[in-house]
Design a protein around this motif. Structure first.
Motif, PDB file in Angstrom:
ATOM      1  N   ASN A  27       0.808  -1.217   0.000  1.00 33.83           N
ATOM      2  CA  ASN A  27       0.000   0.000   0.000  1.00 33.83           C
ATOM      3  C   ASN A  27       0.839   1.264   0.000  1.00 33.83           C
ATOM      4  N   HIS A  28       2.094   1.154   0.442  1.00 36.40           N
ATOM      5  CA  HIS A  28       2.940   2.344   0.543  1.00 36.40           C
ATOM      6  C   HIS A  28       4.284   2.074  -0.121  1.00 36.40           C
ATOM      7  N   PRO A  29       4.822   3.044  -0.848  1.00 32.81           N
ATOM      8  CA  PRO A  29       6.104   2.826  -1.531  1.00 32.81           C
ATOM      9  C   PRO A  29       7.242   2.431  -0.596  1.00 32.81           C
ATOM     10  N   ARG A  30       7.210   2.921   0.641  1.00 27.65           N
ATOM     11  CA  ARG A  30       8.300   2.616   1.571  1.00 27.65           C
ATOM     12  C   ARG A  30       8.366   1.135   1.915  1.00 27.65           C
ATOM     13  N   THR A  31       7.216   0.479   1.929  1.00 24.05           N
ATOM     14  CA  THR A  31       7.164  -0.931   2.338  1.00 24.05           C
ATOM     15  C   THR A  31       6.839  -1.873   1.177  1.00 24.05           C
ATOM     16  N   ALA A  32       6.664  -1.312  -0.027  1.00 22.77           N
ATOM     17  CA  ALA A  32       6.231  -2.137  -1.164  1.00 22.77           C
ATOM     18  C   ALA A  32       7.243  -3.231  -1.491  1.00 22.77           C
ATOM     19  N   ARG A  33       8.533  -2.899  -1.465  1.00 24.47           N
ATOM     20  CA  ARG A  33       9.544  -3.908  -1.794  1.00 24.47           C
ATOM     21  C   ARG A  33       9.526  -5.042  -0.769  1.00 24.47           C
ATOM     22  N   ARG A  34       9.353  -4.681   0.510  1.00 28.31           N
ATOM     23  CA  ARG A  34       9.282  -5.709   1.554  1.00 28.31           C
ATOM     24  C   ARG A  34       8.057  -6.598   1.340  1.00 28.31           C
ATOM     25  N   GLY A  35       6.926  -5.987   0.954  1.00 32.83           N
ATOM     26  CA  GLY A  35       5.720  -6.765   0.705  1.00 32.83           C
ATOM     27  C   GLY A  35       5.888  -7.709  -0.465  1.00 32.83           C
ATOM     28  N   ASN A  36       6.550  -7.247  -1.515  1.00 33.80           N
ATOM     29  CA  ASN A  36       6.789  -8.085  -2.684  1.00 33.80           C
ATOM     30  C   ASN A  36       7.695  -9.262  -2.327  1.00 33.80           C
ATOM     31  N   THR A  37       8.731  -8.980  -1.546  1.00 32.83           N
ATOM     32  CA  THR A  37       9.654 -10.041  -1.123  1.00 32.83           C
ATOM     33  C   THR A  37       8.947 -11.074  -0.261  1.00 32.83           C
ATOM     34  N   LEU A  38       8.110 -10.601   0.669  1.00 36.34           N
ATOM     35  CA  LEU A  38       7.375 -11.513   1.548  1.00 36.34           C
ATOM     36  C   LEU A  38       6.435 -12.405   0.737  1.00 36.34           C
ATOM     37  N   SER A  39       5.719 -11.814  -0.202  1.00 42.04           N
ATOM     38  CA  SER A  39       4.786 -12.592  -1.017  1.00 42.04           C
ATOM     39  C   SER A  39       5.515 -13.614  -1.876  1.00 42.04           C
ATOM     40  N   ALA A  40       6.644 -13.205  -2.464  1.00 37.92           N
ATOM     41  CA  ALA A  40       7.423 -14.124  -3.297  1.00 37.92           C
ATOM     42  C   ALA A  40       7.966 -15.284  -2.463  1.00 37.92           C
ATOM     43  N   ALA A  41       8.449 -14.964  -1.259  1.00 33.61           N
ATOM     44  CA  ALA A  41       8.970 -16.015  -0.379  1.00 33.61           C
ATOM     45  C   ALA A  41       7.854 -16.984   0.025  1.00 33.61           C
ATOM     46  N   ALA A  42       6.674 -16.437   0.315  1.00 28.71           N
ATOM     47  CA  ALA A  42       5.546 -17.294   0.688  1.00 28.71           C
ATOM     48  C   ALA A  42       5.146 -18.211  -0.460  1.00 28.71           C
ATOM     49  N   MET A  43       5.176 -17.686  -1.686  1.00 28.95           N
ATOM     50  CA  MET A  43       4.842 -18.515  -2.846  1.00 28.95           C
ATOM     51  C   MET A  43       5.885 -19.614  -3.047  1.00 28.95           C
ATOM     52  N   ALA A  44       7.153 -19.276  -2.822  1.00 27.91           N
ATOM     53  CA  ALA A  44       8.216 -20.286  -2.944  1.00 27.91           C
ATOM     54  C   ALA A  44       8.009 -21.406  -1.927  1.00 27.91           C
ATOM     55  N   VAL A  45       7.649 -21.022  -0.711  1.00 34.79           N
ATOM     56  CA  VAL A  45       7.390 -22.026   0.335  1.00 34.79           C
ATOM     57  C   VAL A  45       6.186 -22.884  -0.034  1.00 34.79           C
ATOM     58  N   ALA A  46       5.140 -22.255  -0.573  1.00 34.67           N
ATOM     59  CA  ALA A  46       3.939 -22.995  -0.963  1.00 34.67           C
ATOM     60  C   ALA A  46       4.247 -23.982  -2.087  1.00 34.67           C
ATOM     61  N   ILE A  47       5.062 -23.561  -3.041  1.00 38.82           N
ATOM     62  CA  ILE A  47       5.462 -24.469  -4.127  1.00 38.82           C
ATOM     63  C   ILE A  47       6.269 -25.636  -3.577  1.00 38.82           C
ATOM     64  N   GLY A  48       7.196 -25.313  -2.669  1.00 38.82           N
ATOM     65  CA  GLY A  48       7.997 -26.370  -2.052  1.00 38.82           C
ATOM     66  C   GLY A  48       7.143 -27.359  -1.280  1.00 38.82           C
ATOM     67  N   ALA A  49       6.136 -26.849  -0.568  1.00 41.75           N
ATOM     68  CA  ALA A  49       5.244 -27.724   0.200  1.00 41.75           C
ATOM     69  C   ALA A  49       4.431 -28.615  -0.735  1.00 41.75           C
ATOM     70  N   THR A  50       4.028 -28.075  -1.870  1.00 42.50           N
ATOM     71  CA  THR A  50       3.277 -28.865  -2.849  1.00 42.50           C
ATOM     72  C   THR A  50       4.128 -30.011  -3.386  1.00 42.50           C
ATOM     73  N   VAL A  51       5.380 -29.704  -3.712  1.00 41.91           N
ATOM     74  CA  VAL A  51       6.301 -30.738  -4.195  1.00 41.91           C
ATOM     75  C   VAL A  51       6.497 -31.805  -3.128  1.00 41.91           C
ATOM     76  N   TRP A  52       6.634 -31.389  -1.869  1.00 45.85           N
ATOM     77  CA  TRP A  52       6.792 -32.326  -0.756  1.00 45.85           C
ATOM     78  C   TRP A  52       5.580 -33.249  -0.653  1.00 45.85           C
ATOM     79  N   LEU A  53       4.382 -32.689  -0.752  1.00 45.64           N
ATOM     80  CA  LEU A  53       3.163 -33.483  -0.650  1.00 45.64           C
ATOM     81  C   LEU A  53       3.056 -34.478  -1.795  1.00 45.64           C
ATOM     82  N   VAL A  54       3.338 -33.998  -3.004  1.00 47.37           N
ATOM     83  CA  VAL A  54       3.254 -34.881  -4.175  1.00 47.37           C
ATOM     84  C   VAL A  54       4.263 -36.011  -4.067  1.00 47.37           C
TER      85      VAL A  54
END
Length: 472
Positions: A27-54
């Motif tokens: 929502n704010h330029p000061r924290t936007a990069r941190r938000g993008n990094t957090l979301s990308a990291a969460a997606m990476a973890v979710a992909i990894g968890a999917t591979v683990w389950l499969v």
């Protein structure tokens, strides 16, 4: 539910929570990069968890693992290359391609799930209905985003492309979606229904975007982004994956809100944009001396502009697509720093639809490390123009055109930046070329406006050097 499945379920919930938090941080330029990094990291973890389950469930053969690993490596390599090498001027095209990839992948998930089911005829509406919606939305997003990227890249004409019966076709095709969806729900094992629905949706994506002109591209990109999220959410329902549903709906809802904001910034309805026929794309520059508009233009040199800037108390910069095309954001930032050090009050007036995608100017200026406090949104900036000694327009066109205040033209009613209210106006532009709307800009013939005809990057560098001499 076994131990691994239970653990993956909680990982998905945690990832979904990170998606929400990441979106909030954006929502704010000061924290936007941190938000993008957090979301990308969460997606990476979710992909990894999917591979683990499969892997735990043994659902993939050795060949499947090879395909999975190779696909992941190819995708990651292309994504990293695009993020590092694609120029800022091509970022809108890249966003459109990402939308296409997301929508196409979501549609293929539904196609695969419907066609490869052990007993397709036994699939209930809980799977076949979201599957049909996934195919429609995903296929429309795929073809529509490719056309949008082609328009932005210049491969497809930026002007509205119409043909006899286009409007009627754009009414009949969505009607056929309802027929195809009902057919697929009643007969989930029908390959004809799956392929027919996909083909019609692909065609509609093309016919929907072709009639839309360049002036509406920021709205179109936001709308297609919302479509991508909806397709991903439908894929989540097909696969019964909670994290995918949440991620998709977040993208869909935020994209929908952004689309509404972009349409409001142009004082137009979303329906009006989708109907098409507005905006003419990039037009051919008018020949010098060809008419009355050119004859009234007052041309300035770098020294003329530098004197105004050096002795101004307040300067407002107005960036536009020309700034992005010249990759001149760093030169603009350097000039602003020099003026600020000299005691000049500097700010940037950012129009919501300046450029070719939502937030285009904000991204450019952030790349040049421009202080966030100097960026002013349209309403705040308009309140300051009357106090500005100089308004320096860099490559902005339609968003500064006073003609928008009068009825009867292509941009009538569109909110603009009130640049003409500044005490003096300087426009950096290579020529008298028209903007996306295909009309002349009355600002250029205002008696207090001076035109500095040059490439933005070169011109800003010259201005910085000239200002340095005056304040040195």
């Amino acid at each position: 539910m076994d131990t691994v499945s239970n653990a993956v379920h909680y990982i998905f919930l945690g990832a979904a929570a990170c998606f929400v938090l990441g979106l909030h941080l954006m929502n704010h330029p000061r924290t936007a990069r941190r938000g993008n990094t957090l979301s990308a990291a969460a997606m990476a973890v979710a992909i990894g968890a999917t591979v683990w389950l499969v892997a735990d469930q043994g659902r993939i053969s050795s060949t499947g693992w090879v395909v999975l690993v190779c696909g992941g490596l190819v995708g990651a390599t292309l994504g990293l290359w695009a993020a590092r090498e694609v120029r800022m001027t091509a970022m809108p095209q890249l966003v459109s391609l990402f939308n296409a990839v997301g929508g196409g992948a979501a549609a293929l998930i539904a196609v695969n799930d419907l066609l490869q089911a052990d007993d397709p005829a036994a699939l209930g509406a809980r799977v076949s209905l979201p599957g049909a919606l996934d195919i429609v939305i995903g296929a429309v997003t795929f073809s529509g985003s490719l056309v949008a990227a082609g328009k932005l890249q210049g491969i497809v004409s930026g002007a509205p492309v119409t043909f006899p019966g286009a409007r009627l076709l754009n009414v009949l095709l969505p009607a056929s979606f309802a027929v195809g969806t009902v057919w697929l729900v009643l007969a989930p094992d029908s390959r004809a229904a799956v392929y027919g629905l996909g083909a019609v949706a692909l065609l509609f994506g093309v016919t929907m975007v072709l009639p839309i002109g360049g002036a509406d591209m920021p709205v179109v990109i936001a709308l297609l982004n919302a479509f991508t999220g909806s397709a991903v959410a439908m894929a989540g329902f097909v696969l019964d994956e909670t994290a995918l549903i949440i991620a998709g709906m977040l993208v869909s809802s935020s994209g929908g809100i952004l689309t509404k904001l972009m349409a409001d910034a142009m004082n137009r309805s979303i329906a009006n944009v989708v109907v098409g026929g507005f905006g003419t794309g990039d037009s051919v520059p008018a020949a010098s001396g060809a008419g009355e508009v050119v004859a009234q233009v007052r041309s300035l040199s770098a020294d003329d502009v530098a004197i105004q800037l050096a002795y101004a108390g307040k300067v407002v910069f107005v960036p536009g697509y020309g700034l992005a095309a010249a990759q001149a954001q760093h030169e603009l930032g350097a000039l602003a720093e020099l003026l600020t050090a000299h005691g000049v009050n500097v700010s940037y007036a950012v129009h919501p639809v300046a450029g070719r995608m939502p937030g285009h100017m904000n991204v450019l200026l952030a790349e040049a490390n421009v202080p966030y406090t100097q960026l002013k949104e349209m309403d705040e900036a308009n309140a300051e123009f009357a106090q500005a000694d100089v308004a320096l327009v860099v490559g902005a066109n339609d968003v500064t055109n006073p003609m928008a205040r009068r009825p009867g033209n292509a941009i009538s009613g569109m909110p603009i930046l009130d640049v003409d209210k500044a005490k003096s106006v300087v426009v950096i532009k290579r020529s008298m070329g028209q903007g996306y709307a295909g009309i002349d800009n009355e600002l250029y013939t205002d008696p207090k406006t001076g035109m500095f005809f040059t490439d933005a990057k070169k011109g800003l560098a010259e201005l910085k050097a000239a200002v340095g001499e005056f304040v040195g």
